[in-house]
Design a protein around this motif. Structure first.
Motif, PDB file in Angstrom:
ATOM      1  N   UNK A   8       0.824  -1.205   0.000  1.00 37.41           N
ATOM      2  CA  UNK A   8       0.000   0.000   0.000  1.00 37.41           C
ATOM      3  C   UNK A   8       0.859   1.258   0.000  1.00 37.41           C
ATOM      4  N   UNK A   9       1.935   1.251   0.788  1.00 34.89           N
ATOM      5  CA  UNK A   9       2.831   2.407   0.824  1.00 34.89           C
ATOM      6  C   UNK A   9       3.504   2.617  -0.522  1.00 34.89           C
ATOM      7  N   UNK A  10       3.947   1.519  -1.147  1.00 34.33           N
ATOM      8  CA  UNK A  10       4.583   1.631  -2.465  1.00 34.33           C
ATOM      9  C   UNK A  10       3.575   2.088  -3.519  1.00 34.33           C
ATOM     10  N   UNK A  11       2.346   1.612  -3.416  1.00 33.63           N
ATOM     11  CA  UNK A  11       1.308   2.028  -4.363  1.00 33.63           C
ATOM     12  C   UNK A  11       1.026   3.520  -4.221  1.00 33.63           C
ATOM     13  N   UNK A  12       0.971   4.002  -2.989  1.00 34.98           N
ATOM     14  CA  UNK A  12       0.739   5.429  -2.767  1.00 34.98           C
ATOM     15  C   UNK A  12       1.844   6.267  -3.397  1.00 34.98           C
ATOM     16  N   UNK A 101      -3.736   8.545  -4.322  1.00 34.20           N
ATOM     17  CA  UNK A 101      -2.457   8.436  -3.629  1.00 34.20           C
ATOM     18  C   UNK A 101      -2.618   8.770  -2.144  1.00 34.20           C
ATOM     19  N   UNK A 102      -3.354   9.829  -1.848  1.00 35.13           N
ATOM     20  CA  UNK A 102      -3.565  10.225  -0.458  1.00 35.13           C
ATOM     21  C   UNK A 102      -4.410   9.189   0.276  1.00 35.13           C
ATOM     22  N   UNK A 103      -5.441   8.678  -0.397  1.00 24.28           N
ATOM     23  CA  UNK A 103      -6.310   7.685   0.241  1.00 24.28           C
ATOM     24  C   UNK A 103      -5.543   6.399   0.549  1.00 24.28           C
ATOM     25  N   UNK A 104      -4.708   5.948  -0.378  1.00 28.88           N
ATOM     26  CA  UNK A 104      -3.929   4.730  -0.157  1.00 28.88           C
ATOM     27  C   UNK A 104      -2.914   4.958   0.953  1.00 28.88           C
ATOM     28  N   UNK A 105      -2.333   6.157   1.011  1.00 24.24           N
ATOM     29  CA  UNK A 105      -1.397   6.489   2.102  1.00 24.24           C
ATOM     30  C   UNK A 105      -2.126   6.415   3.444  1.00 24.24           C
ATOM     31  N   UNK A 106      -3.373   6.874   3.482  1.00 21.76           N
ATOM     32  CA  UNK A 106      -4.150   6.815   4.723  1.00 21.76           C
ATOM     33  C   UNK A 106      -4.362   5.372   5.166  1.00 21.76           C
ATOM     34  N   UNK A 107      -4.609   4.493   4.200  1.00 13.26           N
ATOM     35  CA  UNK A 107      -4.785   3.076   4.529  1.00 13.26           C
ATOM     36  C   UNK A 107      -3.471   2.487   5.046  1.00 13.26           C
ATOM     37  N   UNK A 167       8.854   8.271   4.681  1.00 12.38           N
ATOM     38  CA  UNK A 167       8.191   6.979   4.499  1.00 12.38           C
ATOM     39  C   UNK A 167       6.937   6.924   5.347  1.00 12.38           C
ATOM     40  N   UNK A 168       5.964   6.154   4.890  1.00 15.50           N
ATOM     41  CA  UNK A 168       4.731   5.985   5.649  1.00 15.50           C
ATOM     42  C   UNK A 168       5.045   5.396   7.015  1.00 15.50           C
ATOM     43  N   UNK A 169       4.524   6.015   8.059  1.00 17.49           N
ATOM     44  CA  UNK A 169       4.797   5.552   9.414  1.00 17.49           C
ATOM     45  C   UNK A 169       3.625   5.908  10.323  1.00 17.49           C
ATOM     46  N   UNK A 170       3.463   5.169  11.425  1.00 14.63           N
ATOM     47  CA  UNK A 170       2.367   5.452  12.356  1.00 14.63           C
ATOM     48  C   UNK A 170       2.531   6.833  12.978  1.00 14.63           C
ATOM     49  N   UNK A 171       1.433   7.380  13.466  1.00 11.14           N
ATOM     50  CA  UNK A 171       1.471   8.679  14.113  1.00 11.14           C
ATOM     51  C   UNK A 171       2.127   8.588  15.483  1.00 11.14           C
ATOM     52  N   UNK A 172       2.860   9.639  15.833  1.00 13.98           N
ATOM     53  CA  UNK A 172       3.408   9.726  17.184  1.00 13.98           C
ATOM     54  C   UNK A 172       2.256   9.982  18.147  1.00 13.98           C
ATOM     55  N   UNK A 173       2.419   9.677  19.447  1.00 18.10           N
ATOM     56  CA  UNK A 173       1.305   9.806  20.396  1.00 18.10           C
ATOM     57  C   UNK A 173       0.643  11.179  20.411  1.00 18.10           C
ATOM     58  N   UNK A 174       1.440  12.250  20.295  1.00 14.32           N
ATOM     59  CA  UNK A 174       0.866  13.602  20.347  1.00 14.32           C
ATOM     60  C   UNK A 174      -0.091  13.876  19.188  1.00 14.32           C
TER      61      UNK A 174
END
Length: 336
Positions: A8-12, A101-107, A167-174
């Protein structure tokens, strides 16, 4: 924090690059329409067409207009018009690919995909395109200005995909708050639209300057004058730029308020004059001054236009300098 690597990240990323290519193709089309259309030259020829007065014996004068043939559109102008229409269709296609691209990045990140400079620039670029398409819906005569709007969008996306890429990565806690979706969404929407307004304002200044100089005897237009001659009326450009700001300014205002609420939840205070907060306030003040100047007699026109450009300049400083150079609570560039 390690990035997320997966299909998914590569597709985005692939869709993002494709969107840039599609926008570049559309820009070539808009440039061709601008180069080969005869909008400005036709108007100039019509305005210079002399009228001959025929006086009959004992009768009233009869005014005869010389036919220059400008009313019959040449084949080249028809081709340019067709290219322009296709360019709009290509722009819409690019916007759809960009949205995907933005939608796939969100996934891929399982969150709203604008938590760093790369993602924010991508969203702001998309909104800039959408704002231009919205202007065309009301003012289709501005279509061939697409090259001027797409150029800064393409440059920003190229910068985002190279220098600012994360690179696509999870959100930090804040950032794991629903206020992120509200606050940053409104900011990206407002600033993307304000970018389009800045482009139209720059063109307005060029057109207004050309119109002023063309009234002087012996004026010979150079390359800028040739460009300005084919632009729409200065009042049309100014009105379009103003309407975009009038739409975006309330969004930006609400975004600041939501950001303050988010700050209280994340850091225990609504406002702390963090560098990002300070520059956001500066941007807000400058655009408030623009709207005031635009509504004040004697300040309309060039003065208000320069204030508009100053506001967008403050946005650029807030996006690039504050995020990269200055350290603060809002440092979220994602650069390593």
């Amino acid at each position: 924090m390690a990035g997320i690597s997966g299909p998914m990240a590569h597709l985005s990323d692939g869709l993002f690059t494709t969107a840039i290519a599609v926008y570049a193709l559309a820009m070539v089309g808009y440039t061709a329409e601008y180069a080969f259309s005869r909008v400005g030259r036709k108007l100039a020829a019509t305005s210079r067409t002399p009228e001959r007065t025929l006086v009959g014996a004992g009768g009233p004068p009869v005014v005869e207009t010389v036919d220059t043939g400008a009313s019959a559109p040449p084949r080249r102008r028809l081709s340019a018009d067709r290219i322009g229409r296709w360019s709009v269709a290509i722009t819409v296609l690019g916007a759809l690919v960009h949205t995907a691209s933005i939608a796939v990045r969100a996934i891929a990140v399982d969150a709203v995909p604008w938590s760093n400079m790369y993602e924010f620039a991508s969203v702001a670029g998309l909104i800039g395109i959408v704002a231009f398409l919205a202007v065309l819906w009301k003012l289709p005569t501005l279509r061939f200005l697409g090259a001027f709007v797409l150029l800064p969008v393409i440059l920003m996306m190229f910068l985002a995909g190279t220098v600012l890429y994360s690179r696509a990565q999870p959100l930090v806690p804040a950032l794991q708050s629903y206020w992120l979706a509200i606050h940053v969404t409104l900011v990206s929407f407002a600033e993307g639209a304000l970018m389009t307004s800045a482009v139209l304002t720059g063109l307005y200044l060029v057109k207004q300057r050309h119109d002023k100089l063309s009234t002087r005897e012996g004026y010979t237009p150079g390359s800028i004058g040739t460009l300005a001659a084919k632009l729409p009326a200065a009042a049309t450009l100014d009105k379009a730029a103003y309407r975009i700001v009038a739409f975006a300014f309330p969004l930006y205002t609400v975004a600041i308020i939501c950001g303050a609420i988010w700050a209280e939840a994340a850091w225990g205070r609504y406002w702390g004059w963090d560098p990002k907060e300070t520059w956001a306030f500066i941007v807000w003040v400058v655009y408030a001054c623009y709207l005031h100047a635009r509504a004040t007699a004697g300040m309309k026109g060039r003065i208000a236009a320069w204030v508009n450009l100053a506001g967008f300049g403050a946005i650029v400083v807030n996006f690039l300098v504050i995020n990269i150079v200055v350290s603060g609570l809002h440092s979220y560039a994602g650069l390593s």
